[in-house]
Design an enzyme around this catalytic site. Sequence first.
Site, PDB file in Angstrom:
ATOM      1  N   GLY A   1       0.944  -1.198   0.136  1.00  0.00           N
ATOM      2  CA  GLY A   1      -0.153   0.077  -0.120  1.00  0.00           C
ATOM      3  C   GLY A   1       0.845   1.421  -0.024  1.00  0.00           C
ATOM      4  O   GLY A   1       2.096   1.245  -0.049  1.00  0.00           O
ATOM      5  N   TRP A   2       0.091   2.387  -0.046  1.00  0.00           N
ATOM      6  CA  TRP A   2       0.817   3.786  -0.059  1.00  0.00           C
ATOM      7  C   TRP A   2       1.820   3.915   1.020  1.00  0.00           C
ATOM      8  O   TRP A   2       1.739   3.543   2.333  1.00  0.00           O
ATOM      9  CB  TRP A   2      -0.235   4.732   0.061  1.00  0.00           C
TER      10      TRP A   2
ATOM     11  N   GLN B   1       7.327   6.307  -1.928  1.00  0.00           N
ATOM     12  CA  GLN B   1       7.685   7.647  -2.883  1.00  0.00           C
ATOM     13  C   GLN B   1       9.002   8.136  -2.618  1.00  0.00           C
ATOM     14  O   GLN B   1       9.387   8.475  -3.845  1.00  0.00           O
ATOM     15  CB  GLN B   1       6.608   8.653  -2.291  1.00  0.00           C
TER      16      GLN B   1
ATOM     17  N   ASP C   1      -1.593  18.479   8.466  1.00  0.00           N
ATOM     18  CA  ASP C   1      -2.644  18.712   7.384  1.00  0.00           C
ATOM     19  C   ASP C   1      -3.724  17.618   8.077  1.00  0.00           C
ATOM     20  O   ASP C   1      -4.854  17.500   7.635  1.00  0.00           O
ATOM     21  CB  ASP C   1      -2.128  18.028   6.239  1.00  0.00           C
TER      22      ASP C   1
ATOM     23  N   GLU D   1       5.765  18.698   0.670  1.00  0.00           N
ATOM     24  CA  GLU D   1       4.510  18.908   0.210  1.00  0.00           C
ATOM     25  C   GLU D   1       3.933  20.204   0.624  1.00  0.00           C
ATOM     26  O   GLU D   1       4.094  20.712   1.786  1.00  0.00           O
ATOM     27  CB  GLU D   1       3.545  17.970   0.840  1.00  0.00           C
TER      28      GLU D   1
END
Length: 602
Positions: free
Chosen positions: A192-193, A214, A446, A499
Amino acid sequence: MPHLPTDSPDSVRSLPARRSVLGAMAVTAAAPALLGLSSPASAAPAAPVAQPRALPGGGDLGPNVIVFDPSTSGIQAKLDEVFRQQESAQFGTGRYALLFKPGTYNGLNAQLGFYTSIAGLGLSPDDTAINGDVTVDAGWFNGNATQNFWRSAENLALTPVSGTNRWAVAQAAPFRRMHVRGGLNLAPTGYGWASGGYIADSRIDGSVGPYSQQQWYTRDSSVGGWANAVWNMVFSGVQGAPAQSFPNPPYTTLDTTPVSREKPFLYLNGSEYRVFLPERRTNARGTTWGSGTPRGTSLPLTQFYVAKPGVTAATLNAALTQGLHLLLTPGIYHLDQPIQVNRAGTVVLGLGYATLIPDNGVTALRTADVDGVRLAGFLIDAGPVNSSTLLEVGPTGASAGHSANPTTVQDVFIRIGGAGAGKATTSMVINSRDTIIDHTWVWRADHGTGVGWETNRADYGIRVNGDDVLATGLFVEHFNKYDVQWYGQRGRTIFFQNEKAYDAPNQAAIQNGSVKGYAAYKVADSVTTHEGWGLGSYCYYNVNPTIVQHNGFAAPNTPGVKFHNLLVVSLGGQGQYEHVVNETGAPTSGTSTVPSTVVSYP
């Protein structure tokens, strides 16, 4: 969001944005402890004024430092108990350090949750051998590892049961001084991510499989192989690293690290606790411990004030004034004044993600412009009253050179919001020359509680004013304006992950004069020499996907300011970049989560 391919790990490529809003547990205030004062000898008018008692060095490490030796019964049960408490406590108040005395341990699986550190107490990782695993996975978050923050492993040798240890982490989860006698899998079960991560001073005998990760930075280590890359894999001083090939595959490989000095660590010399201070290395490559005892010096624990949650900032400063170093045991520390480090060579070392919360808008910690301060292993959590800064290395205008004995900031993490409303104008300010920032995550939250464009307002992440500053492993995210501002000369960054703030309400909210948006990494126009390798910025403007970001990187267009291997990514088309650096680099494209890259600038 698209589903990840799961049939073949090597097919994993583009990933959607991470993080979703989770409920949070409120951080509760710890009761303050007052500095003890001696009583006057008599009430007569001529009696001398009482003086504070000298603070003792050393002492026990408190209830949240759990120490095991090979004869300890019920080790697995205790590990499981801590994990059950911490597995999903992303914004909870629990803090733990799990320490293993030298020896051999069989059949263990230490699963690590939030705010949990595991470490061996030998001088070398091989002194403390676990025939078993130290595991991070993402079952608590449905196989998504992008929120596996704030946990660490250090100074252990592992022989994984299956031959491969799983370490599926995101930011603020260092893997230091580890020896894996097998392979290392950086992805969660199901691939998964994942959005990590950092390895330093470690040896992985087998291959490292990042799979869905990533980005990743590995420094001064040895690996038996590296399986794949998604967007940004950076190596410096790593034996066995893949060759330079950015952007396809996106490997940025430096043969050595220009300057490095490993993080201080606690160890046992017989029955005596000491803190080892590794020496500075130049053009470093490989581990510090591969040829036997690491090089450096050590201090007995009796030279440290062993702080417990509830102690006041006044007491911490009294200990520093007295000549003691600080060891922050796991827990939450409220500060009504800054911790002020004035003495050269001072060590401030946290265990188990000890957390500093500045109250009433103060700065959490400041240092003087002196040689060799070592700040390591703690979290600064902004308070509800705006602080102008949270961490300051050196005063404004600091100018002394420290190249032979720099200050190091290592595994020092900063958070604004998430565990409750927090505000800070600038999170970290580096004024002292030659400072090494070695792995930090500076995060305007976030998700969690106390999150909103103005609720956890934080305009700037890191500001570097000092000359000759080196950053190795720089993670800075979601600030309202610039994430990184660099004013010092001859600065260098190896690996940067960013980000932009998700929650900008509209284009006007991020407008920077005539420029659309604030760059993630801004080198001041006055700078004539600067260099960066392996830098990435992502945007995910999910509140208003029409927002356009002009570029991820901005710098003076001069030959002495150089960048290597840059990328920007629009995550699922939620906002777009027009360029990568200045006016250079193609715009990101539609809803396709594909990086736009620049190999060399100018």
